[in-house]
Design a protein around this motif. Structure first.
Motif, PDB file in Angstrom:
ATOM      1  N   SER A  46       0.856  -1.179   0.000  1.00 48.14           N
ATOM      2  CA  SER A  46       0.000   0.000   0.000  1.00 48.14           C
ATOM      3  C   SER A  46       0.897   1.236   0.000  1.00 48.14           C
ATOM      4  N   GLU A  57      -2.743   6.091   9.206  1.00 48.07           N
ATOM      5  CA  GLU A  57      -1.867   5.261  10.041  1.00 48.07           C
ATOM      6  C   GLU A  57      -2.195   5.318  11.536  1.00 48.07           C
ATOM      7  N   TRP A  80      -4.774  -3.887   7.281  1.00 48.10           N
ATOM      8  CA  TRP A  80      -3.952  -2.682   7.080  1.00 48.10           C
ATOM      9  C   TRP A  80      -2.558  -2.870   7.669  1.00 48.10           C
ATOM     10  N   ARG A  85       3.517  -1.205   3.926  1.00 47.53           N
ATOM     11  CA  ARG A  85       3.078   0.160   3.660  1.00 47.53           C
ATOM     12  C   ARG A  85       4.281   1.057   3.401  1.00 47.53           C
TER      13      ARG A  85
END
Length: 188
Positions: A46, A57, A80, A85
């Protein structure tokens, strides 16, 4: 080569957020949230700019740590934090463990990530998406179109998308009536 997918909510007049930076008009219901959960679970990485990082975040890492519910939000938070990331910023000096800060050549780093094995690469936020569009790196648009007119603000598609051709490859709608449209980049 992995695809880069720019997914986001958009108003029917083409905005990602209003002129004050608010995007609460696009609050997803459970069905849309679960769809987004599936997208992030499939993502191999991501990518986000500084502003998206500062928005997403802290919230989602807190939800992942505490799991306050509802279950579909907790599931998104878990997916997530499990997704690699990358934060693209020239102003940040560091990011927490579990994230990678990219402050150099955006084009070179994203091309390197595309060459790596794994699932699609998710791009969050119109600023970074517009930067990637400058280098023609976005392969797919995944648009959740909320039936609201914003009248101004930050456009979903910035000026670097101009002149690029796209093919509609999927069109459906959630039970709420909110449309989902998927476009693939047409390169000649």
């Amino acid at each position: 080569m992995r695809k880069i997918v720019y997914m986001g909510q958009v108003s029917i007049d083409g905005y990602y957020e209003d002129s004050t930076g608010d995007f609460s008009w696009a609050e997803p219901d459970e069905e849309i949230h679960r769809f987004t959960n599936d997208v992030i679970r499939q993502a191999g990485a991501s990518l986000m700019g500084r502003r998206m990082y500062e928005t997403m975040e802290p919230h989602w890492t807190e939800v992942a740590a505490n799991r306050p519910g509802p279950d579909y939000a907790d599931e998104f938070a878990q997916a997530w934090v499990e997704t690699p990331r990358y934060v693209f910023s020239r102003t940040l000096d560091s990011v927490p463990d579990g994230l990678t800060l990219v402050s150099g050549d955006i084009e070179a780093e994203v091309r390197r990530l595309k060459e790596m094995p794994g699932g699609p690469i998710d791009v969050g936020g119109p600023g970074l998406a517009n930067s990637l569009a400058e280098f023609d790196l976005i392969d797919e648009l995944l648009m959740v179109v909320f039936p609201v007119v914003i009248g101004g603000g930050k456009p979903y598609l910035g000026p670097n998308f101009a002149g690029k051709k796209w093919a509609l490859v999927e069109q459906s709608k959630f039970s709420s009536g909110v449309p989902l449209m998927r476009y693939e980049r047409v390169r000649q």
